[in-house]
Design a protein around this motif. Structure first.
Motif: not given
Lengths: 693, 333
Positions: A200-207, A209, A557, B61, B65-68, B70, B73, B77
């Motif tokens: 599943f594609p990994r995205l950059a953080p949106f905002w 936190v 990553n 999710f 993603t915001n905290y990167q 895994n 995430m 999933y």
């Protein structure tokens, strides 16, 4: 209801009205309590003591209600508790920070909600809040041990939900039933989880936190003799390194973290007290020009544990390509975001490349500066040396010889120094560890007119044979000197090596470890038992497992994903990814479908039984179907009536079947019957083919 | 005015849709007393909780993603995968189940009657709800692993309103089993006849009531429970205790019952026309009560519904025949 003659076999089920009020059965309720206990224990480390007390009280209250000692509270009481709790949270939010305040709020809602379960929706909400609490616990800890606990917690949470749909009227007292059911669901969900995780594609953080705020650990930006002692007590992991090529010798593993150039007479500190933002802004204005690199690079991956600081660890001269890491003019590495969770980065180090072949006047002056009136004895000694030798390297050798020959000793428990006096250390106590030696040495160099600075970081590391990597712990913290020599640039000199060569050749000696263990008060730390061989082996095995977990799961990553997908499926493209995902999901669905179908009991029928069943399905095709209530004879009569063509042969087939099925026959008796049965079946098949629908 | 028209139009449209759906349903799942559930007749859709759960997974999710992070995430999933597994479990919880309903159900109006359905299954099934369309009561069934071999079943409640012989529409069989994320359901028409008798209305056996029971007698009218009985018979199990001859029992002659002359010699005709009400439904209700009373007292009686006659008898079949006649009675005849 005199006319409602029920079938005796049918049991009367409970009748409910819609919408049903929420009545949890006791199995579900107790499981819920257990799941809450587990969820809270996972987030416990982040909660303040007053919140923990409140939670404990609420849980006790709830179990008292369950045991029938108390009644459920009226919602007014709950409302007051909620308001009071929120006020308390608002007051302490300043010290807690945004993230922890949110976590507290979540935990508080989670425990209060349990006391007010009225509708089914409340119950569902509670389960989701519980799962969210588990997720937020992962922000703070991602080790393998913690993750295993989390898997267990999620299993219990799912089984609470699962048990809700079980055993409405049958009081199956067995708690293992919902647990087993939930475990099966979990196991079946794992393959797709893994596939999604990989592709599943990994995205950059949106905002942005709120980050976890915690006490900074590890090296600090100032250091005085005696400071590192605090670190040496600790056996916490700092980072792990795996080399892909050219693994350097142990005594070359000087992991640089900070360069300390300022000396105020008591302690060494970084260039100036500038914030990280200032450093970054300054870098953009004056980009640094590195020397051309020489020789082959040593490539390695570093996985750093959270330190809540910006400093990274590397061997000089380090080159990194990751965007969030910058290289500073003093050849140290810095991340733009503090390390709040496990972070992995790849470094290429050119060990042969000199640092700063030329030194400008400002830098030179900075690395020669000494405050007046401190350590007059050392200063005098430096001047004598300078008078004796013209060669800088000769002076260095002379000082090192001094340390080696005079009765200096290396110890983790040095006698205290008055006012951090280096004179006192060098001429009186002569016992200390790396910081004492590095400070004195650097002082001497500066006093003798050689640019010098103190560097802190870690030295060595524990090699793990199972995973082929080095673990660097807090007790590996080290301080050494760098002196600038014309034509060579900054050269590392470690005066500790002079007093305790084994420290830099093999790491801690067993005597030092005993000293270290005596300082460490954590009895559960396996590090303290490394003298017990099997326990040490066990510890290393566990550590290797944790390392693989950190490397492949935590450290997975965007880049790794791309590498992996390229390796497996060739050049990456979006439609390929979509196809892979679609195929994966389809195959998993198919697999689940098949496993669920195979649950059905499929007995292995003998041939005669199969023949009869085939005959039945053939008849069904012609429109004559056997209902379960019908006996064999009744059905045979029915066939005779509707399909007279096959009536006789089917009747015979049916009779032989009945005999084979219900009569206890010996093998000799069975043989002729079986033969007959086969013959009738053939006859039947031939006849039924002639019938048109 | 306009609004009302629009509303009407909308309603018409809605009912049109409903009708279309019903026709489609009739074609797809035809009426039958025995039904087996499979992908042809089962529907599956996420519940409100299912949608909330999906939203929650998306939030997770985003958090991950915001905290990167895994691990978070991975959890999101996992929850998606769980959603899909639950979907299949939800389907298989009903798929393969065979239901056999009774052909007819008898009962009284304004009462709760039950349709017995036999459940045949080769595996354990959980939290299956049954209810008739537009009915407020449901019943929950489960088939436990231990009870698989034996027959189990449910009684689906139905609150009757009016008398008559009719079919009651479809039975909704649904389950949110596994985690409540999906509801798997079907609407089955078991082709079952509901024979609903009028709700019995108690009628005191006063003089007024007796007008309704014209007794064809040669001589004088007798009080129903008069003292001079015709003969003594040995007591049969099930006979009302009021008719036991207590005196004889006390004398040690055994348990005997008094058979009244009226039940023997005379034929009672219960006439609809004589019921003390102007409302036909009420008349039927009184009659329904009387019929039962007579049956209980083991008295012979005949039924006269505006000329439609049922000859006097006192068997159970007779009773059911009379009640059936009340159920289907319409004024036109």
């Amino acid at each position: 209801m005199i006319f409602n003659t029920h079938n005796k076999a049918i049991k009367v089920n409970e009748v409910k009205t819609i919408p049903p009020s929420l009545a949890l059965n006791s199995t579900t309720h107790w499981l819920l309590l257990v799941s809450q206990l587990i969820n809270f224990s996972l987030i416990m480390a982040q909660l303040t003591s007053w919140m923990l007390a409140l939670i404990a009280l609420c849980l006790l209250w709830q179990s008292a209600i369950l045991a029938g000692l108390f009644k459920r509270p009226v919602s007014g009481v709950l409302f007051i508790i909620a308001i009071l709790g929120c006020i308390a949270l608002a007051i302490s939010s300043q010290t807690l920070g945004l993230l922890l305040t949110m976590v507290h709020l979540l935990a508080f809602a989670y425990v209060l909600k349990t006391l007010e379960l009225k509708k089914r929706g409340d119950f569902y909400q509670l389960i989701l809040i519980g799962l969210f609490l588990n997720a937020s616990a992962m922000i703070f800890d991602q080790s393998l041990a913690f993750a295993s606990l989390l898997i267990f917690a999620i299993l219990v949470n799912v089984s609470v939900l699962f048990s809700f749909f079980l055993l409405h009227e049958n009081n199956l007292q067995d708690y293992s039933f919902p647990l087993k059911g939930a475990a099966k669901l979990l196991l079946q969900s794992i393959p797709l989880t893994i596939i999604l995780f990989i592709v599943f594609p990994r995205l950059a953080p949106f905002w942005q936190v709120p980050l976890a705020k915690s006490a900074k650990t590890g090296l600090s930006e100032q250091i005085a003799p005696g400071d590192i002692a605090q670190l040496i007590k600790s056996s916490d992991l700092v980072f792990r390194v795996s080399f892909s090529n050219n693994t350097p010798a142990f005594n070359q593993l000087y992991w640089r973290a900070l360069v300390l150039e300022n000396y105020d007479g008591k302690q060494w500190s970084r260039l100036s007290e500038r914030s990280v933002e200032d450093v970054l802004a300054n870098l953009e204005l004056n980009p640094i020009n590195y020397q051309a690199t020489q020789g082959e690079s040593t490539v390695y991956q570093v996985i750093a544990e959270p330190s809540y600081q910006h400093w990274l660890y590397a061997l000089p001269v380090a080159q990194v390509t990751q965007a969030q890491i910058v290289m500073l003019p003093d050849y140290t590495l810095l991340t733009k975001q503090p390390i709040t969770q496990t972070m992995s980065y790849t470094v290429g180090s050119y060990l042969q490349t000199p640092m700063d072949l030329s030194l400008n006047e400002g830098k030179k002056a900075r690395n020669l500066a000494l405050p007046e009136q401190v350590n007059p004895k050392l200063r005098a000694k430096a001047q004598t040396l300078r008078a004796q030798y013209h060669n800088d390297e000769a002076i260095i050798q002379q000082v090192l010889n001094d340390i080696r020959q005079k009765s200096f000793s290396y110890t983790l428990k040095p006698p205290p120094l008055i006012n951090n006096s280096l004179d006192q250390f060098y001429f009186e106590t002569r016992a200390g560890f790396c910081v004492h030696y590095a400070s004195s040495f650097t002082f001497l160099m500066r006093a003798a007119g050689i640019p010098a600075r103190v560097v802190t970081g870690y030295m060595g590391g524990e090699y793990n044979r199972n995973g082929n990597y080095y673990s660097i712990y807090q007790y590996d913290a080290h301080a050494w000197s760098e002196v600038w020599l014309a034509g060579k640039g900054w050269v590392r000199v470690d005066p500790t090596a002079a007093v305790s060569p084994e420290r830099v050749e093999q790491g801690f000696s067993s005597a030092l470890f005993q000293q270290q263990a005596a300082l460490n008060t954590d009895i559960f730390n396996l590090q303290n038992y490394r003298h017990i061989a099997w326990l040490n082996f066990f510890r290393q095995q566990l550590d290797a497992l944790d390392y693989q977990w950190t490397r492949w799961v935590i450290g997975y990553n965007n880049k790794r994903q791309l590498d992996l997908l390229n390796r497996w499926f060739g050049h990456f493209s979006l439609w390929k990814l979509a196809t892979i995902m679609a195929l994966a999901i389809a195959s998993i669905l198919l697999w689940l479908w098949l496993t669920n179908r195979s649950q059905k009991i499929k007995p292995n029928y003998p041939l005669w039984q199969k023949n009869y069943l085939t005959a039945l399905s053939l008849l069904a095709d012609k429109g004559v179907q056997k209902v379960p209530q019908q006996s064999f004879d009744e059905f045979a009569e029915q066939v005779m009536k509707y399909l007279p063509k096959v009536g006789v042969s089917f009747k015979k087939l049916s009779q032989t079947y009945k005999k084979l099925h219900y009569q206890a026959l010996s093998a000799e008796e069975k043989q002729p019957l079986l033969a007959k049965h086969r013959q009738y079946f053939k006859q039947f098949k031939r006849q039924i083919k002639t019938i048109k629908k | 005015m306009m609004v009302a028209q629009k509303m009407k139009k909308k309603q018409a449209q809605f009912s049109f849709l409903q009708q279309g759906f019903n026709t489609w349903l009739n074609k797809r799942i035809p009426a039958s007393a025995q039904q087996q559930l499979n992908s042809r007749n089962l529907f599956i859709f996420p519940t409100r909780f299912g949608f909330a759960y999906l939203l929650f997974v998306i939030v997770l999710f985003l958090l991950g993603t915001n905290y990167q992070n895994n691990l978070i995430m991975l959890l999101s999933y996992f929850l998606v995968s769980l959603f899909i597994s639950v979907m299949l479990h939800s389907f298989f919880n009903l798929s393969g189940l065979t239901l056999i309903a009774k052909k007819e159900v008898k009962g009284f109006a304004e009462d709760r009657v039950f349709l017995p359905i036999k459940l045949l299954s080769d595996k354990a099934r959980f939290a299956i709800t049954f209810n008739f369309e537009k009915q407020k009561v449901i019943t929950v069934a489960e088939i436990l692993p231990s009870a698989m071999a034996t027959d189990s079943g449910v009684l689906v409640p139905y609150d009757t309103v009016k008398r008559g012989v009719y079919s009651t529409g479809r039975v909704k069989v649904a389950s949110e089993y596994a985690l409540g994320l999906f509801t798997c359901w079907t609407k089955l028409d078991f082709d079952c006849q509901f024979i609903i008798y009028p709700k019995p209305l108690a009628l005191k056996l006063t003089a007024q009531a007796h007008e309704g029971q014209e007794q064809e007698q040669q001589g004088h009218a007798l009080e129903q429970h008069g003292d001079d009985f015709y003969q003594l018979k040995t007591y049969q199990k099930g006979e009302p205790l009021t008719q036991v001859a207590w005196k004889q029992l006390a004398k040690g002659q055994g348990m005997l019952t008094k058979s009244y002359q009226s039940t023997q010699g005379s034929e009672t005709w219960l006439k609809l026309a004589n019921m003390p009400s102007s409302d036909i439904e009420k008349k039927l209700a009184y009659l329904c009560y009387l019929i039962q009373q007579y049956y209980h007292n083991d008295q012979r009686f005949g039924l006269d519904l505006y000329g439609t006659l049922i000859e006097p008898d006192h068997s159970k079949a007779h009773l059911e025949q009379c009640l059936y006649a009340l159920a289907v009675f319409s004024k036109v005849s």
